[in-house]
Design a protein around this motif. Structure first.
Motif, short mmCIF file in Angstrom:
data_model
loop_
_atom_site.label_atom_id
_atom_site.label_comp_id
_atom_site.label_asym_id
_atom_site.label_seq_id
_atom_site.Cartn_x
_atom_site.Cartn_y
_atom_site.Cartn_z
N UNK A 143 0.45 -1.26 -0.09
CA UNK A 143 0.12 -0.03 -0.20
C UNK A 143 0.68 1.35 -0.49
N UNK A 144 0.04 2.04 -0.86
CA UNK A 144 0.76 3.06 -0.78
C UNK A 144 0.11 4.48 -0.37
N UNK A 145 0.64 5.65 -0.22
CA UNK A 145 -0.59 6.70 0.28
C UNK A 145 -0.11 8.38 -0.90
N UNK A 146 -1.67 8.60 -0.74
CA UNK A 146 -2.09 10.23 -1.20
C UNK A 146 -2.13 10.75 0.05
N UNK A 147 -1.47 12.14 -0.21
CA UNK A 147 -1.73 12.60 1.07
C UNK A 147 -2.64 14.50 -0.30
N UNK A 148 -3.58 14.52 0.64
CA UNK A 148 -4.36 16.29 -0.01
C UNK A 148 -4.10 17.25 0.95
N UNK A 149 -3.69 17.91 0.58
CA UNK A 149 -3.22 19.63 1.69
C UNK A 149 -4.65 19.99 1.08
N UNK A 150 -5.20 21.21 2.01
CA UNK A 150 -5.88 22.25 1.58
C UNK A 150 -5.30 23.73 1.29
N UNK A 151 -4.20 23.94 -0.06
CA UNK A 151 -3.80 24.93 -0.12
C UNK A 151 -4.02 26.00 -1.07
N UNK A 152 -4.92 27.76 -0.85
CA UNK A 152 -5.07 28.26 -0.23
C UNK A 152 -4.71 29.80 -0.82
N UNK A 153 -3.48 29.53 -2.23
CA UNK A 153 -2.73 30.45 -3.09
C UNK A 153 -3.54 31.78 -3.14
N UNK A 154 -4.86 31.64 -3.06
CA UNK A 154 -5.49 33.07 -3.78
C UNK A 154 -5.86 33.64 -2.04
N UNK A 155 -5.59 33.04 -0.84
CA UNK A 155 -5.80 33.69 -0.31
C UNK A 155 -4.09 34.38 0.77
N UNK A 156 -4.60 36.01 0.15
CA UNK A 156 -3.30 36.64 0.72
C UNK A 156 -2.32 36.01 2.17
N UNK A 157 -3.99 35.91 3.50
CA UNK A 157 -3.15 35.79 4.78
C UNK A 157 -2.39 33.74 5.12
N UNK A 158 -3.13 33.36 3.64
CA UNK A 158 -2.10 32.20 3.47
C UNK A 158 -1.17 31.90 4.06
#
Length: 553
Positions: A90-105
């Motif tokens: 078994x391998x893994x996929x990681x998913x991140x919430x990456x909000x590059x449209x948000x200047x405060x991110x």
């Protein structure tokens, strides 16, 4: 958090959290997955802890944090498991919430990632896997083989571009596996890009969950996409030529029949007293906040049905869908889903109720041959708990929550599997304190939980457990015994935030003494089918395509 009640009947489940080392580990996200290939499901909690299940002894990996937690502490929103390079591990996929449209991110450079498993519970990242180039708000994912080439593909569900500041969404993306841990973005080629205008049928949705199944029994895996924001769900029919078509509107999967979006006079008065404006919703905003989609042939008719887990509130009325059982009517019924709101009876604590259903799953709790429904309710302070509904022969559901043996408040992700290999389905469960009041939070330290099924062994009912070897995601197993025909599929993802169960196909056999017939349809382009007759019950079996069933014990 855990309150043992005074049951008249013996409890259905025993708490094994402390003896396995899971008690005290914080986590809303949990998953069963056999990381070391020994046939026993291991436990992954919140992408921070791995506990290897070694024949009843649970071993916590000392180096978990080195490969699962990001250097800055940002955890993935979803973790999904699958063998992306066909090496049997078994391998893994990681998913991140990456909000590059948000200047405060605060960008730490992490993107969606593939990590290759070593078959011992350890993982190494793939450089330039192809699934993280976009840097989008990824919330969920599932592995499946949409083109039946024997290599896993990945569908990633994305959310709003600017959460709660507009309805524009990132496109959810389809990645075609190359078989070496890298992927090609085929979203546009497959017809899945959508348009920016959320009010259009082709509009991009804020996706909180995704599930795959062969909804129309044509041998191809379709995608069930679950939308937040009271927007339409999407059913992407696999056309078999690399493209998909949304058929949700013609199947009732998109939402319930009431699209009026009207708020009651009582609710409008409450908002006026708060000096707030509220207007009736448009049709495209009068559907569900759908988090999970539990897929199974619960009625044993050979078609895959589903239960949609929703967040809903008393004040929303017809502007928001309730959690719902959707019964597949099959080819004779035009492949429609019949919505049955009265099949699963919900009792709320008062007139101003919340329904915080984040996850759901099917299990045969007593091995009688009929699947039962588990609903993980969370997020609100009015006693949101894990609920169990037992299916009686004939299709009626009776609530068995008070027979569980425990009360699990603010239940989060669930994962189902047989961790002690006794033929009964057990529960791994997470929890959180979101939206509870201060008193409730102070009274319940957070901890994941593991509960062993104690009922199935007391019933005298038989069981059959089958593990398919090789690339089997999307395979379908049909079993005939005791006058029942049961169907299971192998899934690479089941809904919100990478929800998954152990991938063994588990069947309850009731009082049957022999399995009359087993049919396995492999997910390959040839549609390979193998059949076996007169198989012994109460055993754990494995099967490799083209070979004979192997009984392990």
């Amino acid at each position: 958090m855990l309150a043992v009640l005074g049951f008249q009947d013996p409890p259905l489940f025993e708490d094994w959290s402390e003896r396995t080392g899971i008690k005290g580990i914080e986590g809303a996200r949990v998953a069963f997955a056999d990381l070391d290939g020994d046939g026993r499901p291991d436990a992954v909690i919140e992408a921070t802890r791995v506990l290897l299940n070694r024949d009843g002894k649970w071993i916590r990996r000392a180096a978990d944090a080195e490969f699962l937690v990001t250097p800055g502490g940002r955890r993935p929103q979803a973790v999904q498991f699958g063998d992306v390079n066909n090496d049997g591990k078994l391998d893994l996929a990681f998913c991140f919430m990456t909000d590059l449209k948000n200047p405060d991110f605060k960008d730490d450079g992490r993107r969606n990632e593939i990590w290759i498993g070593d078959g011992k519970g350890g993982f190494m990242p793939v450089k330039d896997s192809g699934i993280g180039a976009q840097g989008e708000m990824s919330v969920t994912a599932c592995f499946f083989d949409y083109d039946r080439d024997g290599v896993l593909d990945l569908f990633v569900g994305n959310w709003y571009e600017r959460p709660f500041k507009g309805h524009e969404c990132f496109p959810s993306r389809l990645f075609r596996g190359r078989g070496n841990g890298s992927f090609e973005d085929v979203t546009e080629k497959a017809g899945l890009m959508g348009v920016a205008d959320a009010s259009q049928r082709e509009g991009r949705r804020p996706v909180f969950g995704v599930t795959h199944t062969d909804w129309n029994n044509d041998g191809l895996q379709d995608l069930l996409v679950l939308a937040y924001g009271r927007q339409w769900n999407v059913l992407w029919r696999n056309n078999g030529n690399g493209t998909f078509t949304d058929v949700a509107a013609g199947t009732t999967f998109d939402g319930d029949a009431d699209r009026s979006g009207k708020y009651s006079d009582e609710v409008k008065k409450i908002f006026r007293e708060r000096k707030q404006d509220i207007e009736d919703e448009q049709e495209w905003r009068s559907n569900g906040n759908t988090f999970d989609c539990a897929v199974a042939d619960f009625d044993n008719d050979g078609d895959m049905d589903c239960f949609l887990a929703e967040i809903a509130h008393w004040w929303a009325g017809p502007s928001s869908d309730r959690s719902m059982l959707l019964v597949n009517q099959g080819a004779a019924g035009g492949l429609l889903f019949k919505r049955e709101p009265e099949r699963i009876t919900r009792v709320h604590s008062g007139p101003r109720w919340n329904e915080g259903d984040l996850h759901a799953g099917w299990l045969d709790v007593d091995n009688d041959g009929w699947l039962d429904l588990l609903i993980a309710s969370s997020d609100y302070p009015d006693l949101q708990v894990l609920k169990l509904y037992h299916q009686e022969p004939g299709g009626a559901f009776v609530e068995w929550t008070d027979r569980l043996g425990f009360t699990w408040m603010n239940a989060s992700q669930i994962s189902l599997g047989d961790f002690d290999r006794d033929g009964a389905t057990d529960i791994l469960i997470g929890t959180n304190n979101m939206r509870l009041n201060a008193e409730q939070i102070a009274s319940r330290p957070l901890s994941a939980g593991l509960f062993r099924n104690a009922l199935a062994g007391r019933t005298g009912n038989g069981f059959f457990n089958l593990r398919l070897k090789g690339q089997a995601v999307g395979a379908r197993v049909t079993l005939m015994a005791g006058g029942l025909r049961q169907t299971r599929e192998v899934y690479g993802g089941l809904g919100h935030a990478g929800h998954r169960d152990d991938t063994d196909c588990r069947f309850g056999l009731g009082k049957a003494t022999i399995i009359d017939k087993i049919e396995v349809r492999w997910p390959d382009a040839a549609g390979t089918v193998q059949t076996f007759e007169k198989t012994r019950i109460n055993g754990f079996y494995t099967l490799e395509k083209g070979r004979e069933l192997e009984r392990l014990r």
